[in-house]
Design a protein around this motif. Structure first.
Motif, PDB file in Angstrom:
ATOM      1  N   GLU A 185      39.303  12.438  -7.892  1.00 45.46           N
ATOM      2  CA  GLU A 185      39.857  11.636  -8.979  1.00 45.46           C
ATOM      3  C   GLU A 185      39.755  12.358 -10.317  1.00 45.46           C
ATOM      4  OE1 GLU A 185      37.954   7.840  -8.749  1.00 45.46           O
ATOM      5  OE2 GLU A 185      39.323   7.136  -7.179  1.00 45.46           O
ATOM      6  N   ALA A 186      38.702  13.170 -10.487  1.00 43.52           N
ATOM      7  CA  ALA A 186      38.584  13.963 -11.716  1.00 43.52           C
ATOM      8  C   ALA A 186      39.713  14.994 -11.805  1.00 43.52           C
ATOM      9  CB  ALA A 186      37.221  14.653 -11.766  1.00 43.52           C
ATOM     10  N   CYS A 187      40.073  15.601 -10.660  1.00 45.07           N
ATOM     11  CA  CYS A 187      41.219  16.526 -10.630  1.00 45.07           C
ATOM     12  C   CYS A 187      42.491  15.807 -11.045  1.00 45.07           C
ATOM     13  CB  CYS A 187      41.384  17.113  -9.230  1.00 45.07           C
ATOM     14  SG  CYS A 187      40.088  18.270  -8.725  1.00 45.07           S
ATOM     15  N   GLY A 188      42.648  14.572 -10.569  1.00 47.65           N
ATOM     16  CA  GLY A 188      43.823  13.793 -10.949  1.00 47.65           C
ATOM     17  C   GLY A 188      43.852  13.471 -12.434  1.00 47.65           C
ATOM     18  N   VAL A 189      42.692  13.159 -13.009  1.00 44.54           N
ATOM     19  CA  VAL A 189      42.616  12.844 -14.441  1.00 44.54           C
ATOM     20  C   VAL A 189      42.983  14.072 -15.278  1.00 44.54           C
ATOM     21  CG1 VAL A 189      41.054  12.221 -16.325  1.00 44.54           C
ATOM     22  CG2 VAL A 189      40.954  10.975 -14.159  1.00 44.54           C
ATOM     23  N   ILE A 190      42.489  15.249 -14.878  1.00 39.11           N
ATOM     24  CA  ILE A 190      42.820  16.483 -15.612  1.00 39.11           C
ATOM     25  C   ILE A 190      44.316  16.782 -15.509  1.00 39.11           C
ATOM     26  CG2 ILE A 190      42.415  18.961 -15.743  1.00 39.11           C
ATOM     27  CD1 ILE A 190      39.603  18.449 -14.651  1.00 39.11           C
ATOM     28  N   LEU A 191      44.874  16.650 -14.312  1.00 32.04           N
ATOM     29  CA  LEU A 191      46.306  16.877 -14.132  1.00 32.04           C
ATOM     30  C   LEU A 191      47.125  15.902 -14.965  1.00 32.04           C
ATOM     31  CD1 LEU A 191      47.094  17.675 -10.384  1.00 32.04           C
ATOM     32  CD2 LEU A 191      47.944  18.862 -12.396  1.00 32.04           C
ATOM     33  N   CYS A 192      46.690  14.655 -15.010  1.00 31.63           N
ATOM     34  CA  CYS A 192      47.393  13.655 -15.809  1.00 31.63           C
ATOM     35  C   CYS A 192      47.343  14.014 -17.292  1.00 31.63           C
ATOM     36  CB  CYS A 192      46.777  12.276 -15.565  1.00 31.63           C
ATOM     37  SG  CYS A 192      47.655  10.928 -16.388  1.00 31.63           S
ATOM     38  N   SER A 193      46.218  14.537 -17.760  1.00 30.34           N
ATOM     39  CA  SER A 193      46.091  14.930 -19.168  1.00 30.34           C
ATOM     40  C   SER A 193      47.036  16.090 -19.493  1.00 30.34           C
ATOM     41  CB  SER A 193      44.643  15.320 -19.473  1.00 30.34           C
ATOM     42  OG  SER A 193      43.756  14.255 -19.202  1.00 30.34           O
TER      43      SER A 193
ATOM     44  N   SER B 154      60.642   6.763 -11.717  1.00 29.85           N
ATOM     45  CA  SER B 154      61.529   6.487 -10.593  1.00 29.85           C
ATOM     46  C   SER B 154      60.956   7.023  -9.290  1.00 29.85           C
ATOM     47  CB  SER B 154      62.899   7.110 -10.864  1.00 29.85           C
ATOM     48  OG  SER B 154      63.754   6.974  -9.749  1.00 29.85           O
ATOM     49  N   LEU B 155      60.492   8.267  -9.317  1.00 23.11           N
ATOM     50  CA  LEU B 155      59.958   8.877  -8.098  1.00 23.11           C
ATOM     51  C   LEU B 155      58.633   8.252  -7.684  1.00 23.11           C
ATOM     52  CD1 LEU B 155      60.832  12.612  -8.786  1.00 23.11           C
ATOM     53  CD2 LEU B 155      61.653  11.236  -6.875  1.00 23.11           C
ATOM     54  N   MET B 156      57.747   8.035  -8.655  1.00 19.25           N
ATOM     55  CA  MET B 156      56.441   7.472  -8.332  1.00 19.25           C
ATOM     56  C   MET B 156      56.596   6.060  -7.768  1.00 19.25           C
ATOM     57  SD  MET B 156      53.296   8.760  -8.660  1.00 19.25           S
ATOM     58  CE  MET B 156      53.042   9.675 -10.176  1.00 19.25           C
ATOM     59  N   GLY B 157      57.465   5.280  -8.370  1.00 17.90           N
ATOM     60  CA  GLY B 157      57.689   3.924  -7.868  1.00 17.90           C
ATOM     61  C   GLY B 157      58.255   3.919  -6.465  1.00 17.90           C
ATOM     62  N   THR B 158      59.188   4.834  -6.181  1.00 17.62           N
ATOM     63  CA  THR B 158      59.810   4.882  -4.862  1.00 17.62           C
ATOM     64  C   THR B 158      58.812   5.300  -3.791  1.00 17.62           C
ATOM     65  OG1 THR B 158      61.942   5.417  -5.856  1.00 17.62           O
ATOM     66  CG2 THR B 158      61.670   5.907  -3.518  1.00 17.62           C
ATOM     67  N   VAL B 159      57.991   6.308  -4.085  1.00 20.04           N
ATOM     68  CA  VAL B 159      57.000   6.761  -3.101  1.00 20.04           C
ATOM     69  C   VAL B 159      55.978   5.664  -2.815  1.00 20.04           C
ATOM     70  CG1 VAL B 159      55.215   8.462  -2.606  1.00 20.04           C
ATOM     71  CG2 VAL B 159      57.304   9.182  -3.747  1.00 20.04           C
TER      72      VAL B 159
ATOM     73  N   ILE C  45      48.397  13.150  -7.468  1.00 20.84           N
ATOM     74  CA  ILE C  45      48.086  14.510  -7.933  1.00 20.84           C
ATOM     75  C   ILE C  45      49.196  15.495  -7.546  1.00 20.84           C
ATOM     76  CG2 ILE C  45      45.595  14.092  -7.911  1.00 20.84           C
ATOM     77  CD1 ILE C  45      45.381  15.584  -5.298  1.00 20.84           C
ATOM     78  N   THR C  46      49.843  15.276  -6.397  1.00 24.87           N
ATOM     79  CA  THR C  46      50.940  16.162  -6.002  1.00 24.87           C
ATOM     80  C   THR C  46      52.150  15.965  -6.899  1.00 24.87           C
ATOM     81  OG1 THR C  46      50.187  16.133  -3.701  1.00 24.87           O
ATOM     82  CG2 THR C  46      52.444  16.861  -4.110  1.00 24.87           C
ATOM     83  N   MET C  47      52.483  14.720  -7.198  1.00 24.88           N
ATOM     84  CA  MET C  47      53.626  14.445  -8.074  1.00 24.88           C
ATOM     85  C   MET C  47      53.387  15.011  -9.468  1.00 24.88           C
ATOM     86  SD  MET C  47      56.629  12.931  -7.889  1.00 24.88           S
ATOM     87  CE  MET C  47      56.580  11.603  -6.676  1.00 24.88           C
ATOM     88  N   LEU C  48      52.179  14.849 -10.004  1.00 28.77           N
ATOM     89  CA  LEU C  48      51.869  15.391 -11.330  1.00 28.77           C
ATOM     90  C   LEU C  48      51.950  16.917 -11.320  1.00 28.77           C
ATOM     91  CD1 LEU C  48      48.862  13.120 -12.365  1.00 28.77           C
ATOM     92  CD2 LEU C  48      51.187  13.055 -13.280  1.00 28.77           C
ATOM     93  N   ASN C  49      51.456  17.539 -10.244  1.00 26.50           N
ATOM     94  CA  ASN C  49      51.523  18.995 -10.139  1.00 26.50           C
ATOM     95  C   ASN C  49      52.972  19.480 -10.168  1.00 26.50           C
ATOM     96  OD1 ASN C  49      51.206  21.743  -9.407  1.00 26.50           O
ATOM     97  ND2 ASN C  49      51.202  21.210  -7.247  1.00 26.50           N
ATOM     98  N   PHE C  50      53.835  18.834  -9.404  1.00 21.50           N
ATOM     99  CA  PHE C  50      55.226  19.264  -9.339  1.00 21.50           C
ATOM    100  C   PHE C  50      55.947  19.048 -10.667  1.00 21.50           C
ATOM    101  CE2 PHE C  50      56.902  20.461  -5.069  1.00 21.50           C
ATOM    102  CZ  PHE C  50      55.677  20.665  -4.474  1.00 21.50           C
ATOM    103  N   PHE C  51      55.634  17.977 -11.367  1.00 27.14           N
ATOM    104  CA  PHE C  51      56.273  17.747 -12.665  1.00 27.14           C
ATOM    105  C   PHE C  51      55.785  18.756 -13.707  1.00 27.14           C
ATOM    106  CE2 PHE C  51      58.048  13.805 -11.162  1.00 27.14           C
ATOM    107  CZ  PHE C  51      59.135  13.595 -11.994  1.00 27.14           C
TER     108      PHE C  51
ATOM    109  N   PHE D 202      48.424  14.669   4.796  1.00 27.02           N
ATOM    110  CA  PHE D 202      49.577  15.514   5.122  1.00 27.02           C
ATOM    111  C   PHE D 202      50.890  14.763   4.891  1.00 27.02           C
ATOM    112  CE2 PHE D 202      52.800  16.805   8.205  1.00 27.02           C
ATOM    113  CZ  PHE D 202      52.968  18.137   7.854  1.00 27.02           C
ATOM    114  N   ILE D 203      50.974  13.538   5.376  1.00 26.74           N
ATOM    115  CA  ILE D 203      52.195  12.748   5.203  1.00 26.74           C
ATOM    116  C   ILE D 203      52.453  12.472   3.727  1.00 26.74           C
ATOM    117  CG2 ILE D 203      53.244  10.507   5.655  1.00 26.74           C
ATOM    118  CD1 ILE D 203      53.311  12.388   8.024  1.00 26.74           C
ATOM    119  N   ALA D 204      51.389  12.173   2.969  1.00 28.95           N
ATOM    120  CA  ALA D 204      51.555  11.918   1.537  1.00 28.95           C
ATOM    121  C   ALA D 204      52.104  13.145   0.821  1.00 28.95           C
ATOM    122  CB  ALA D 204      50.217  11.506   0.927  1.00 28.95           C
ATOM    123  N   PHE D 205      51.560  14.319   1.132  1.00 27.17           N
ATOM    124  CA  PHE D 205      52.030  15.552   0.496  1.00 27.17           C
ATOM    125  C   PHE D 205      53.475  15.846   0.892  1.00 27.17           C
ATOM    126  CE2 PHE D 205      52.602  20.155   0.265  1.00 27.17           C
ATOM    127  CZ  PHE D 205      52.116  20.438  -1.002  1.00 27.17           C
TER     128      PHE D 205
END
Length: 410
Positions: free
Chosen positions: A200-208, A229-234, A300-306, A345-348
């Motif tokens: 979750e800390a990795c996610g917070v840093i990515l979000c920042s 749009s993408l986050m809501g759909t997933v 975290i994957t969606m934030l990384n790609f954006f 794996f499925i989430a990624f």
């Protein structure tokens, strides 16, 4: 005129005018030859876009098409001349060639992206200027009202997801009857108690990092709209998968039991608590049963790609940091034994495929020819109908300086 065809590059405006008269375009001799001094070289590099756009702006469609037919015959006869100019004739127009043309894809050269040139929109054709092709400037409408709609959509989906998590918690299988399923990774790697907090800390840093990129990006409204749009759909897909099948808990440490929250109001209160805490253990939220597929991996994957998509390719340190946080976040989720390997794996896979699918359609405007895309992803057509082509990575300061500072600085 046939004997002159081999020396088109040496034609003067007067000879170009003679060619136009022979082809039946007497009405345009004055405009092209006298006013705009069109010589042989500029005639060969002429495109339909040039005829339609300023300063020529021919108004008669039939004349434009007929002139292009004659012009393409001339270009075909002088393919060697076009090659010397850095342009290759492909049977349509020399502007379709990548030689000497600086096509851009999200601010990068076409050599660094996988865009298909033939599917690009008319805005992305280039204008010949002093022997070099430059991209036509285009204005991207932020359409704030659509961004507000996408924000409402993702907030609603998060709320609905929280309610579904309450339902699946009540349906979690009894650990005494249904022990954890066999999993190669979980069976091979011992559990690290603090690993999920680190994920979750990795996610917070990515979000920042993403919020900083979003704040400084010139087209921040479009970026935020795409993320919502993408986050809501997933997450809507996640609601379906975790509701239809309840997996047993992945580890004995979870000690999950089905909880009955009584009436609908008790369920809604629990859903609000999950929603307000962003579903994170760092905010005190503990859930069970929401395994297929991992919501933390999605975020975290969606934030990384954006982050990597909407920053220049030269920002290697930011891209490396983003991918390290993404991969370590996934590892910590598994090391904490909070999800099965298949959940992650499925989430990624779903997150990355949907991101790439959306941006491929958006960058090439292929949805205009694809009825299937309109049926399976109607929100895409609504949100992207006025965004023609890739969004360039341009940055600007989001706040305007006060008037007295502008007077002092000048």
């Amino acid at each position: 005129m046939r004997e002159m065809a081999g020396n088109v590059r040496l034609w003067t405006p007067k000879q170009v005018g003679r060619w136009l008269r022979d082809e039946g375009f007497c009405d345009y001799v004055d405009l092209l030859c006298n006013k705009h001094r069109l010589d042989g070289t500029s005639l060969l590099t002429l495109s339909e876009y040039d005829l339609r756009s300023p300063p020529l702006e021919l108004k008669v469609l039939g004349d434009i098409k007929r002139l292009m037919v004659s012009l393409r015959k001339l270009q075909k006869q002088n393919a060697d001349v076009l090659e010397e100019l850095g342009l290759s004739y492909d049977g349509h127009s020399p502007q379709n060639s990548t030689a000497g043309v600086d096509w851009l894809c999200n601010g990068e050269s076409v050599r660094d992206c996988d865009a298909v040139l033939d599917t690009l929109s008319d805005d992305q054709y280039h204008q010949y200027n002093n022997g070099k092709y430059k991209q036509q400037p285009r204005r991207l409408d932020p359409e704030y009202w659509k961004t507000i709609i996408s924000s409402v959509y993702v907030v609603f989906v998060f709320g609905f997801t929280s309610f579904v998590m309450v339902i699946v918690h009540e349906r979690v299988p009894d650990m005494r009857t249904y022990p954890p399923l066999p999993d190669i990774f979980l069976d091979s790697v011992p559990r690290i108690p603090w690993a999920f907090a680190m994920a979750e800390a990795c996610g917070v840093i990515l979000c920042s990092v993403w919020l900083l990129v979003l704040l400084l990006h010139k087209h921040r409204s479009i970026l935020l709209r795409r993320l919502c749009s993408l986050m809501g759909t997933v997450f809507m897909l996640r609601c379906i998968t975790m509701f239809v099948t309840s997996l047993s808990v992945p580890g004995q440490h979870l000690q999950c039991t089905g909880k009955m929250y009584g009436d609908i109001w008790a369920k809604l209160q629990r859903a609000v608590a999950i929603w307000s805490g962003f579903g994170m253990t760092l905010t005190g939220v503990q859930t069970c049963g929401d395994y297929m597929f991992s919501g933390h991996t999605v975020v975290i994957t969606m934030l990384n790609f954006f982050v990597t998509e909407y920053t220049p390719r030269s920002w290697n340190s930011i891209h490396t940091l983003s991918w390290v946080l993404n991969l370590f976040g996934i590892f910590f989720i598994l090391a904490a034994h909070e999800h099965y390997s298949i959940d992650v794996f499925i989430a990624f896979y779903i997150t990355t495929r949907l991101f790439l699918y959306y941006h491929t359609l958006a960058n090439t405007r292929a949805y205009q020819q694809s009825r299937r895309a309109r049926i399976w992803f109607p929100m895409f057509s609504f949100f992207e109908c006025n965004v023609k082509g890739p969004v360039p990575n341009e940055y600007c300061w989001p706040f305007t300086r006060p008037a007295f500072l502008r007077r002092i600085i000048g």
